[in-house]
Scaffold this active site. Sequence first.
Site, PDB file in Angstrom:
ATOM      1  N   HIS A 151       0.867  -1.037  -0.063  1.00  0.00           N
ATOM      2  CA  HIS A 151       0.131  -0.084  -0.055  1.00  0.00           C
ATOM      3  C   HIS A 151       0.976   1.352  -0.058  1.00  0.00           C
ATOM      4  O   HIS A 151       1.893   1.159   0.555  1.00  0.00           O
ATOM      5  CB  HIS A 151      -0.996   0.119   1.177  1.00  0.00           C
ATOM      6  CG  HIS A 151      -1.996   0.892   0.925  1.00  0.00           C
ATOM      7  ND1 HIS A 151      -1.977   2.251   1.582  1.00  0.00           N
ATOM      8  CD2 HIS A 151      -3.478   0.814   0.601  1.00  0.00           C
ATOM      9  CE1 HIS A 151      -3.201   2.856   1.044  1.00  0.00           C
ATOM     10  NE2 HIS A 151      -3.947   1.881   0.654  1.00  0.00           N
TER      11      HIS A 151
ATOM     12  N   GLU B 108      -7.712  -5.659  -0.227  1.00  0.00           N
ATOM     13  CA  GLU B 108      -8.064  -6.485  -1.112  1.00  0.00           C
ATOM     14  C   GLU B 108      -8.155  -7.851  -0.895  1.00  0.00           C
ATOM     15  O   GLU B 108      -8.597  -8.916  -1.408  1.00  0.00           O
ATOM     16  CB  GLU B 108      -7.534  -6.174  -2.435  1.00  0.00           C
ATOM     17  CG  GLU B 108      -7.736  -4.622  -2.880  1.00  0.00           C
ATOM     18  CD  GLU B 108      -9.145  -4.233  -3.108  1.00  0.00           C
ATOM     19  OE1 GLU B 108      -9.993  -4.810  -2.740  1.00  0.00           O
ATOM     20  OE2 GLU B 108      -9.084  -3.008  -3.496  1.00  0.00           O
TER      21      GLU B 108
HETATM   22  C1  LIG Z   1      -0.660  -0.879  -3.794  1.00  0.00           C
HETATM   23  C2  LIG Z   1       0.405  -0.440  -4.692  1.00  0.00           C
HETATM   24  C3  LIG Z   1      -0.080  -0.192  -6.120  1.00  0.00           C
HETATM   25  C4  LIG Z   1       1.457   0.647  -4.048  1.00  0.00           C
HETATM   26  O1  LIG Z   1       2.220   1.054  -5.195  1.00  0.00           O
HETATM   27  P1  LIG Z   1       3.509   2.189  -4.637  1.00  0.00           P
HETATM   28  O2  LIG Z   1       3.240   2.712  -3.325  1.00  0.00           O
HETATM   29  O3  LIG Z   1       3.672   2.611  -5.747  1.00  0.00           O
HETATM   30  O4  LIG Z   1       4.675   0.837  -4.254  1.00  0.00           O
HETATM   31  P2  LIG Z   1       5.935   0.681  -5.135  1.00  0.00           P
HETATM   32  O5  LIG Z   1       5.467   0.168  -6.442  1.00  0.00           O
HETATM   33  O6  LIG Z   1       6.653   2.019  -5.314  1.00  0.00           O
HETATM   34  O7  LIG Z   1       6.572  -0.381  -4.397  1.00  0.00           O
HETATM   35  C5  LIG Z   1       7.642  -0.305  -3.444  1.00  0.00           C
HETATM   36  C6  LIG Z   1       8.563  -1.535  -3.485  1.00  0.00           C
HETATM   37  O8  LIG Z   1       7.711  -2.582  -3.009  1.00  0.00           O
HETATM   38  C7  LIG Z   1       7.409  -3.580  -3.846  1.00  0.00           C
HETATM   39  N1  LIG Z   1       6.213  -4.285  -3.909  1.00  0.00           N
HETATM   40  C8  LIG Z   1       5.010  -3.151  -3.748  1.00  0.00           C
HETATM   41  N2  LIG Z   1       4.046  -3.849  -3.803  1.00  0.00           N
HETATM   42  C9  LIG Z   1       4.321  -5.113  -3.952  1.00  0.00           C
HETATM   43  C10 LIG Z   1       3.487  -6.365  -4.219  1.00  0.00           C
HETATM   44  N3  LIG Z   1       2.467  -6.380  -4.041  1.00  0.00           N
HETATM   45  N4  LIG Z   1       4.272  -7.591  -4.503  1.00  0.00           N
HETATM   46  C11 LIG Z   1       5.690  -7.312  -4.576  1.00  0.00           C
HETATM   47  N5  LIG Z   1       6.268  -6.258  -4.476  1.00  0.00           N
HETATM   48  C12 LIG Z   1       5.614  -5.301  -4.297  1.00  0.00           C
HETATM   49  C13 LIG Z   1       7.578  -2.774  -5.345  1.00  0.00           C
HETATM   50  O9  LIG Z   1       8.050  -3.873  -6.419  1.00  0.00           O
HETATM   51  C14 LIG Z   1       8.763  -1.930  -5.172  1.00  0.00           C
HETATM   52  O10 LIG Z   1      10.018  -2.797  -5.013  1.00  0.00           O
HETATM   53  P3  LIG Z   1      11.556  -2.168  -5.397  1.00  0.00           P
HETATM   54  O11 LIG Z   1      11.830  -0.964  -4.533  1.00  0.00           O
HETATM   55  O12 LIG Z   1      12.238  -3.197  -5.586  1.00  0.00           O
HETATM   56  O13 LIG Z   1      11.156  -1.305  -6.894  1.00  0.00           O
HETATM   57  C15 LIG Z   1       1.385  -1.874  -4.700  1.00  0.00           C
HETATM   58  O14 LIG Z   1       1.764  -2.354  -3.785  1.00  0.00           O
HETATM   59  C16 LIG Z   1       0.651  -2.926  -5.850  1.00  0.00           C
HETATM   60  O15 LIG Z   1       0.565  -2.730  -6.907  1.00  0.00           O
HETATM   61  N6  LIG Z   1       0.112  -3.883  -4.934  1.00  0.00           N
HETATM   62  C17 LIG Z   1      -0.720  -5.083  -5.529  1.00  0.00           C
HETATM   63  C18 LIG Z   1      -1.812  -4.461  -6.166  1.00  0.00           C
HETATM   64  C19 LIG Z   1      -2.986  -4.295  -5.071  1.00  0.00           C
HETATM   65  O16 LIG Z   1      -3.072  -5.126  -4.150  1.00  0.00           O
HETATM   66  N7  LIG Z   1      -3.769  -3.329  -5.111  1.00  0.00           N
HETATM   67  C20 LIG Z   1      -4.870  -2.784  -3.940  1.00  0.00           C
HETATM   68  C21 LIG Z   1      -4.526  -1.665  -3.365  1.00  0.00           C
HETATM   69  S1  LIG Z   1      -5.413  -1.336  -1.940  1.00  0.00           S
END
Ligand SMILES: CC(C)(COP(=O)(O)OP(=O)(O)OC[C@H]1O[C@@H](n2cnc3c(N)ncnc32)[C@H](O)[C@@H]1OP(=O)(O)O)[C@@H](O)C(=O)NCCC(=O)NCCS
Length: 393
Positions: free
Chosen positions: A273, A326
């Site tokens: 998140h 979720e």
């Molecule tokens: C929610 C979300 C979009 C937040 O995105 P964000 O704040 O931009 O986080 P980032 O994408 O910058 O992630 C930071 C790091 O954690 C990792 N990471 C974040 N969520 C992850 C996940 N669900 N699984 C694996 N790795 C994850 C990223 O790959 C990144 O790694 P890095 O530093 O090696 O590049 C992201 O965690 C995600 O896509 N989750 C899965 C989808 C989901 O469940 N969505 C519902 C949200 S309520």
Amino acid sequence: MTAALDPANQPYEAPAGLAGVSVARTHVSDVLGRQGFYHYRGYNAVDIARRGRVEDAWHLMLRGELPTPQERAAFAAQTAAWRQLPDGVAELLPAIARQSPPGSLAALRTAISLSAQALGCKPWTDQSDAETVEQAARLSALMPVLAAALFRLASGLEPIQPRTDLGYSDNYLYMITGEVPDDRSRYAVERYLMLTIDHGFNNSTFTARVIASSGADLGAVVSGALGALSGPFHGGAPARVFDMLDAIGSPENAEPWLRHAIEHGDKLMGFGHRIYKTVDPRSELLHEVARELHSERVAFSEAVEKTAVELLAELKPGRELYANVEFYAGVVLEAAGLPREMFSTTFACSRIIGWMANVLEQIRDNRIFRPLAHYDGPAAPREFPSSWQPAQP
Ligand SMILES: CC(C)(COP(=O)(O)OP(=O)(O)OC[C@H]1O[C@@H](n2cnc3c(N)ncnc32)[C@H](O)[C@@H]1OP(=O)(O)O)[C@@H](O)C(=O)NCCC(=O)NCCS
């Protein structure tokens, strides 16, 4: 003047994804990520979800305060009356449903846009505040009706007329299944709906406010916000959590499957998140509700959650990745009788209440959102290539 000398190109550059940047002031809701706490207008949202009904939270969001019992009864009666589809909409739903699979947010977007036109939504600049408030409430009341009708039509079933004698959540389940739900199912779906009404400046709420800031009508606002919600990084996640659980298949396969996914750069659906760097409080309550429902999936989901959190700590150290809302949402909704295809549309039904509260706040103290982008392309002005032979103007 070159781009570099243009004073409009301010030096400040916000971080990617506007992470950590406040872009507006709000009284609607807030998320305190380190504490694992969020609130609706100051009230602990999880407490409201535990103790109240959708109509309580909806009244709080729309009118600014929790209702007295009399106000709740009047609000419930008024919003139930607004479940009636506007003239001309019901006839067009079969054509919309034919174009998409059951539970499509794209179909819902088309139907809500049509309904907004039928309700006479105009740019909010061209109508009174009272008209905009009423349209906001009516569109929120219509969203579950449209979602249920489109689902049934796309599944080859006749839509079921909403009932005004049922509360929001009972009526929602009734319109999908044709049966008034038992208390357990209603309670479960209602907890989910109340937990997901609003959540700070999430992607679709921000989208809603950006669109509203241009003076656009509420139909444009809601269809744009639905578009944002549909993405897998936002509201499109819960069904994908189930796809992931299906693909894992057994507790023994969780470790190798999840390790492979993380090592290959995949995001695990239902984890991580932007704001929460601890357990998502919505996930905690939904986990509790899932256990109460004795869903068959709970034990397996718990095993996957535990393995995923351990692996994320090992392979993504310092990122603090935990289950988000979720992860258990689908388990709860399925156990309450909702098909997987309805997970995202159910989310849209609750989140529209938050969108509308935010949009009303935006338009009452509006300045159009119009940020800058840091131009990073070829230096301007460029020489035109000799190969370009413009047509006569
Ligand atoms: C929610 C979300 C979009 C937040 O995105 P964000 O704040 O931009 O986080 P980032 O994408 O910058 O992630 C930071 C790091 O954690 C990792 N990471 C974040 N969520 C992850 C996940 N669900 N699984 C694996 N790795 C994850 C990223 O790959 C990144 O790694 P890095 O530093 O090696 O590049 C992201 O965690 C995600 O896509 N989750 C899965 C989808 C989901 O469940 N969505 C519902 C949200 S309520």
